[in-house]
Every structure is written in C-alpha cells, then in structure tokens.
Design an enzyme around this catalytic site. Structure first.
Site, PDB file in Angstrom:
ATOM      1  N   SER A  10      -1.273  31.710 -13.629  1.00 54.02           N
ATOM      2  CA  SER A  10      -0.940  31.169 -14.951  1.00 54.02           C
ATOM      3  C   SER A  10      -2.078  30.314 -15.495  1.00 54.02           C
ATOM      4  O   SER A  10      -3.019  29.965 -14.790  1.00 54.02           O
ATOM      5  CB  SER A  10       0.332  30.329 -14.864  1.00 54.02           C
ATOM      6  OG  SER A  10       0.012  29.025 -14.429  1.00 54.02           O
ATOM      7  N   CYS A  11      -1.934  29.975 -16.747  1.00 59.37           N
ATOM      8  CA  CYS A  11      -2.948  29.174 -17.447  1.00 59.37           C
ATOM      9  C   CYS A  11      -3.201  27.843 -16.747  1.00 59.37           C
ATOM     10  O   CYS A  11      -4.354  27.459 -16.516  1.00 59.37           O
ATOM     11  CB  CYS A  11      -2.493  28.928 -18.867  1.00 59.37           C
ATOM     12  SG  CYS A  11      -0.750  28.449 -18.961  1.00 59.37           S
ATOM     13  N   HIS A  56      -2.042  22.552 -23.034  1.00 62.87           N
ATOM     14  CA  HIS A  56      -1.580  21.688 -21.941  1.00 62.87           C
ATOM     15  C   HIS A  56      -2.618  20.584 -21.733  1.00 62.87           C
ATOM     16  O   HIS A  56      -3.787  20.730 -22.098  1.00 62.87           O
ATOM     17  CB  HIS A  56      -1.502  22.468 -20.628  1.00 62.87           C
ATOM     18  CG  HIS A  56      -0.617  23.682 -20.649  1.00 62.87           C
ATOM     19  ND1 HIS A  56       0.743  23.635 -20.843  1.00 62.87           N
ATOM     20  CD2 HIS A  56      -0.910  24.995 -20.449  1.00 62.87           C
ATOM     21  CE1 HIS A  56       1.249  24.852 -20.763  1.00 62.87           C
ATOM     22  NE2 HIS A  56       0.270  25.701 -20.534  1.00 62.87           N
TER      23      HIS A  56
HETATM   24  N1  NDP Z   1       1.689  32.542 -23.420  1.00 57.02           N
HETATM   25  C1  NDP Z   1       1.119  31.808 -22.497  1.00 57.02           C
HETATM   26  O1  NDP Z   1       0.826  30.653 -22.728  1.00 57.02           O
HETATM   27  C2  NDP Z   1       0.800  32.377 -21.167  1.00 57.02           C
HETATM   28  C3  NDP Z   1       1.485  33.447 -20.647  1.00 57.02           C
HETATM   29  N2  NDP Z   1       1.180  33.902 -19.397  1.00 57.02           N
HETATM   30  C4  NDP Z   1       1.931  34.998 -18.810  1.00 57.02           C
HETATM   31  O2  NDP Z   1       1.548  36.220 -19.469  1.00 57.02           O
HETATM   32  C5  NDP Z   1       2.661  37.118 -19.523  1.00 57.02           C
HETATM   33  C6  NDP Z   1       2.912  37.520 -20.957  1.00 57.02           C
HETATM   34  O3  NDP Z   1       3.242  36.368 -21.700  1.00 57.02           O
HETATM   35  P1  NDP Z   1       3.091  36.325 -23.281  1.00 57.02           P
HETATM   36  O4  NDP Z   1       1.894  37.085 -23.715  1.00 57.02           O
HETATM   37  O5  NDP Z   1       3.183  34.896 -23.648  1.00 57.02           O
HETATM   38  O6  NDP Z   1       4.400  37.091 -23.734  1.00 57.02           O
HETATM   39  P2  NDP Z   1       4.756  37.594 -25.205  1.00 57.02           P
HETATM   40  O7  NDP Z   1       6.238  37.519 -25.299  1.00 57.02           O
HETATM   41  O8  NDP Z   1       3.928  36.916 -26.228  1.00 57.02           O
HETATM   42  O9  NDP Z   1       4.310  39.130 -25.207  1.00 57.02           O
HETATM   43  C7  NDP Z   1       4.918  40.076 -24.407  1.00 57.02           C
HETATM   44  C8  NDP Z   1       4.663  41.476 -24.934  1.00 57.02           C
HETATM   45  O10 NDP Z   1       5.318  42.422 -24.106  1.00 57.02           O
HETATM   46  C9  NDP Z   1       6.119  43.310 -24.909  1.00 57.02           C
HETATM   47  N3  NDP Z   1       7.347  43.615 -24.167  1.00 57.02           N
HETATM   48  C10 NDP Z   1       8.486  42.947 -24.144  1.00 57.02           C
HETATM   49  N4  NDP Z   1       9.357  43.516 -23.297  1.00 57.02           N
HETATM   50  C11 NDP Z   1       8.740  44.580 -22.803  1.00 57.02           C
HETATM   51  C12 NDP Z   1       9.118  45.608 -21.924  1.00 57.02           C
HETATM   52  N5  NDP Z   1      10.328  45.621 -21.344  1.00 57.02           N
HETATM   53  N6  NDP Z   1       8.209  46.560 -21.647  1.00 57.02           N
HETATM   54  C13 NDP Z   1       6.985  46.562 -22.229  1.00 57.02           C
HETATM   55  N7  NDP Z   1       6.590  45.615 -23.076  1.00 57.02           N
HETATM   56  C14 NDP Z   1       7.453  44.641 -23.362  1.00 57.02           C
HETATM   57  C15 NDP Z   1       6.380  42.590 -26.159  1.00 57.02           C
HETATM   58  O11 NDP Z   1       6.522  43.520 -27.208  1.00 57.02           O
HETATM   59  P3  NDP Z   1       7.719  43.420 -28.260  1.00 57.02           P
HETATM   60  O12 NDP Z   1       7.538  42.101 -28.965  1.00 57.02           O
HETATM   61  O13 NDP Z   1       7.496  44.576 -29.124  1.00 57.02           O
HETATM   62  O14 NDP Z   1       8.990  43.479 -27.454  1.00 57.02           O
HETATM   63  C16 NDP Z   1       5.130  41.754 -26.338  1.00 57.02           C
HETATM   64  O15 NDP Z   1       4.161  42.530 -26.973  1.00 57.02           O
HETATM   65  C17 NDP Z   1       3.829  36.379 -18.829  1.00 57.02           C
HETATM   66  O16 NDP Z   1       3.806  36.708 -17.465  1.00 57.02           O
HETATM   67  C18 NDP Z   1       3.441  34.912 -19.011  1.00 57.02           C
HETATM   68  O17 NDP Z   1       4.017  34.058 -18.055  1.00 57.02           O
HETATM   69  C19 NDP Z   1       0.136  33.394 -18.661  1.00 57.02           C
HETATM   70  C20 NDP Z   1      -0.600  32.367 -19.160  1.00 57.02           C
HETATM   71  C21 NDP Z   1      -0.285  31.735 -20.416  1.00 57.02           C
HETATM   72  O1  X15 Z   2       2.458  30.115 -17.168  1.00 60.71           O
HETATM   73  C1  X15 Z   2       2.361  29.187 -17.963  1.00 60.71           C
HETATM   74  O2  X15 Z   2       2.529  27.924 -17.619  1.00 60.71           O
HETATM   75  P1  X15 Z   2       2.780  27.309 -16.142  1.00 60.71           P
HETATM   76  O3  X15 Z   2       1.451  27.393 -15.442  1.00 60.71           O
HETATM   77  O4  X15 Z   2       3.136  25.896 -16.420  1.00 60.71           O
HETATM   78  O5  X15 Z   2       3.854  28.087 -15.432  1.00 60.71           O
HETATM   79  C2  X15 Z   2       2.129  29.508 -19.401  1.00 60.71           C
HETATM   80  O6  X15 Z   2       1.776  28.367 -20.144  1.00 60.71           O
HETATM   81  C3  X15 Z   2       3.381  30.111 -19.967  1.00 60.71           C
HETATM   82  O7  X15 Z   2       4.380  29.205 -19.715  1.00 60.71           O
HETATM   83  P2  X15 Z   2       5.821  29.340 -20.362  1.00 60.71           P
HETATM   84  O8  X15 Z   2       6.688  29.973 -19.312  1.00 60.71           O
HETATM   85  O9  X15 Z   2       6.190  27.911 -20.646  1.00 60.71           O
HETATM   86  O10 X15 Z   2       5.697  30.176 -21.626  1.00 60.71           O
END
Ligand code: NDP
Ligand code: X15
Length: 341
Positions: free
Chosen positions: A139-140, A220
């Site tokens: 994660s981030c 964060h």
């Molecule tokens: N956002 C953050 O700050 C961070 C996130 N992460 C991790 O990255 C991953 C993604 O997070 P994030 O980008 O924020 O998520 P989002 O919700 O922003 O994006 C997820 C994407 O996946 C698509 N999606 C949803 N359900 C499905 C499915 N069943 N099959 C295929 N595609 C699907 C969505 O499309 P649609 O909208 O069309 O359903 C959307 O495009 C997670 O594991 C998260 O913990 C890691 C670091 C930081």
């Molecule tokens: O993986 C994250 O944070 P984390 O390292 O605190 O678990 C990303 O900021 C996404 O966190 P969220 O689950 O609060 O969207």
C-alpha cells in the site's frame, strides 16, 4: 515490448496505465471497467482499448459513445502481464483466473500478502521478484515507510522503528466516505497493520505503527522515529535522503508545512494529476538526537507513490531488466520523476 493489461481502471489503475504507456519497453493493450463513468471517457481519450467484465453491459457503454473492445478474459489472454488494480478483495477473486490462463499478475496493497505470496518495493527487493508469476505492490503508506527504512538501514543500520500514520480519509473523488468532522482511531488497536505489512518486505525490521484517519483527501502524513545502529548527524541523514531517487525533500525555504501546500506545489510544478510519486520528507523535521535517534515527518501521496513501483515490478517479474537501479532510472525518466528538493 511488454504487453500490459490494467484490470480495474480507477484511481490507481488509470495512473499505472499512463506510467506504463510512457515507458520505452511497455505498451498498454487494454484497460477494464465494470460501469460507464468519467474514467471510461479518459480511457477513450488516451486511446486505451476498453474491456468490460459483463458483455451484457456493452449496449450501455456504446450508448454513451464508448467503444468496447471485448470482455476482460479476451484482454487478459492478450497480455504478458496484468496489473490488477481492482478494489481491495477483488484481486483475490481474480487470482484463479490468472492461474487458469497462466498469466503473470501484480496485485495492490488492498489485497493480503498471501494473495501473491510476495510483496514488492523496487529499492528493497527488486531482484526477488524476478521470474515470479504473482507479486503485490504494498500500500501507499507501506511503500513510503519501506523507502525510508531501507535507505536508513543501508546507511546506518536500523535498530527499531516507531511510526504514527495520520491517514487521509478518502481520495478526492470518493464522495461517499468520511469522516467529515472527526479524528478516527483506525485501527483503535495497536499496532496498526502497517508495521506487519512493512515486514512482508523487510522481515527483520523491529517496527511498531499506530494509525488514525483525519478529514482530508490530499495526502497521508507520517511521524517517524528510527533508532539507528550507528551514530550519525542530521547532515549525514539528510544526505542519504537527498540521494534517494524516490525521496523528495520539502525545503524549509518553500515555507511548505502541510499536505495542502505540498499538493499546490506539485500542481504548480505541472506534475500530471499533481502527483507526488516520491515521499515528501520535510527538511526542517529531520533530526538526529542523542546520536542514534532519527526523526522526521513525511507526506505520502496515496494515489501516486505506488505507481512507479508497479512499473518496476513489471520489469522485475518479466525478467527483462536485471539491475534494480537501471529499471528505477528508466521508470523515473519516462515519468519525469525528479524528486523535489
Ligand atoms: N486509492 C488509494 O489511495 C490507494 C489504493 N491502493 C490499492 O489499489 C487498489 C485499487 O484501489 P483504487 O484504485 O483506489 O480503487 P478504485 O475504486 O478507484 O478503482 C477500482 C477500479 O476497478 C474497477 N472494478 C470494480 N470492481 C471490479 C471488478 N469486480 N472487476 C474488475 N474491475 C472492477 C472499477 O471500475 P468501475 O468503477 O467501472 O466498477 C475501477 O475502475 C486497492 O487494492 C487499493 O487498496 C493502494 C494504494 C493507494
Ligand atoms: O492502502 C492504503 O492505505 P493503508 O496503507 O493505510 O492501508 C491506501 O491509502 C488506500 O486506503 P483506503 O483503504 O483507506 O482507501
């Protein structure tokens, strides 16, 4: 060219897609979504073929003027490697599909370590990813901690780490989430999951983390204390951070003392989406007390810091670049990542 598919074109997926498309040795062969939304239009605008899980929804996409290239399985079959950036927990469900197709896949920090059985950070364990079928980019918050701890460990040795994570409540577009007016202990129990997550990459590090969530969307903030094995000075510690290509220094002269001012700065720098891919260590906060106690505050842009790590993870797993520094340099150059400071 390495053919990359992005399964899940959201906050992380859309950034990784642009980062991959910018590399000299990779191409995007498709991105996937489940529903019509603003991000689907961005995929079209960028020229990324759009795939959907349920072809029954194709008419809804076409009615919105969005061409559908096919179903997700067709996209996966055409890829050398898949970056799974679906919401946390969905990656685990996707793993058997990747297994069935015999495809390499990278999961994100929302999945448990066990989903891939290997967790990745370019500066810490690039070579261990070589040839693997599955990996997870942590994660981030964990990425930010691992960069800092690895740098200090290589320079001075790390005895123990104690860190507090002040976490952003939601991403800027995530209008459903809060809190709006609270400081939430998350988790209320100590330690938080971040320390054990760091240990998936750095198993021998003595680390305890605490975490809470505050009403901000921008970044964060970490308050970090590291007991070093060898005595050093503030100047030496700062030099180590300055020499790290994914640790930026928020200089005293900028007057920046908050996540908000830092994001304004990256906006003014013209960074794509205002992304800060590197850790933002506040120069004035860097202190070495009693010879071996290192302290700092660092800001972590949750949407951005994992992006270059995904790119390096692709090269490592494909085995096309053996030297971590060469991959890191290539990724940074293609992104335009020159650490601030
Ligand atoms: N956002 C953050 O700050 C961070 C996130 N992460 C991790 O990255 C991953 C993604 O997070 P994030 O980008 O924020 O998520 P989002 O919700 O922003 O994006 C997820 C994407 O996946 C698509 N999606 C949803 N359900 C499905 C499915 N069943 N099959 C295929 N595609 C699907 C969505 O499309 P649609 O909208 O069309 O359903 C959307 O495009 C997670 O594991 C998260 O913990 C890691 C670091 C930081
Ligand atoms: O993986 C994250 O944070 P984390 O390292 O605190 O678990 C990303 O900021 C996404 O966190 P969220 O689950 O609060 O969207």
């Amino acid at each position: 060219m390495i053919k990359v598919a992005i399964n899940g074109y959201g906050t992380i997926g859309k950034r990784v897609a642009d980062a991959v498309a910018a590399q000299p040795d990779m191409e995007i062969i498709g991105v996937s979504k489940t529903s019509v939304s603003a991000e689907a239009y961005i995929a079209k605008e960028r020229g990324y073929p759009l795939y959907i899980a349920d072809l029954g929804r194709k008419p809804a996409f076409e009615k919105a003027g969005l061409e559908v290239a096919g179903d997700v399985e067709t996209m996966l079959k055409a890829a050398d490697i898949i970056v799974d950036a679906t919401p946390g927990g969905v990656g685990e469900k996707n793993r058997p599909v990747y297994e069935k197709l015999g495809k390499k896949a990278i999961f994100q920090g929302g999945e448990e370590h066990e989903v891939a059985g290997f967790s990745f950070n370019a500066h810490a364990n690039y070579k261990e990813a070589m040839g693997r079928q599955f990996a997870r980019v942590v994660s981030c918050n964990t990425t930010g901690l691992v960069r800092l701890i690895t740098a200090m460990d290589r320079a001075f040795g790390v005895e123990r780490v104690r860190a507090v994570m002040i976490r952003r409540a939601a991403d800027p577009d995530d209008i459903q989430r809060g809190p709006v007016d609270a400081i939430v202990l998350n988790p209320v129990t100590i330690p938080s999951h971040h320390g054990p997550d760091v240990q998936t990459i750095l198993p021998s590090v003595n680390i305890v983390t605490l975490a809470m969530i505050v009403p901000t969307t921008l970044m964060h903030m970490h308050s970090v204390q590291i007991d070093l094995k060898r005595e050093t000075t503030r100047e030496e510690a700062l030099k180590v951070l300055e020499n790290h290509s994914r640790i930026g220094i928020v200089r005293k002269a900028t007057g920046i003392k908050s996540n908000a001012q830092l994001r304004e700065y990256t906006q003014d720098l013209g960074r794509p989406r205002t992304d800060l891919w590197e850790n933002g260590v506040f120069e004035e906060s860097v202190a070495v007390l009693n010879g071996r106690e290192f302290y700092c505050f660092q800001a972590i842009h949750q949407e951005a810091d994992v992006v270059p790590e995904n790119v390096d993870c692709i090269r490592a797993m494909m085995g096309t670049v053996k030297d971590p520094e060469e991959s890191i340099r290539t990724t940074n150059k293609a992104l335009g990542l020159v650490a601030i400071g």
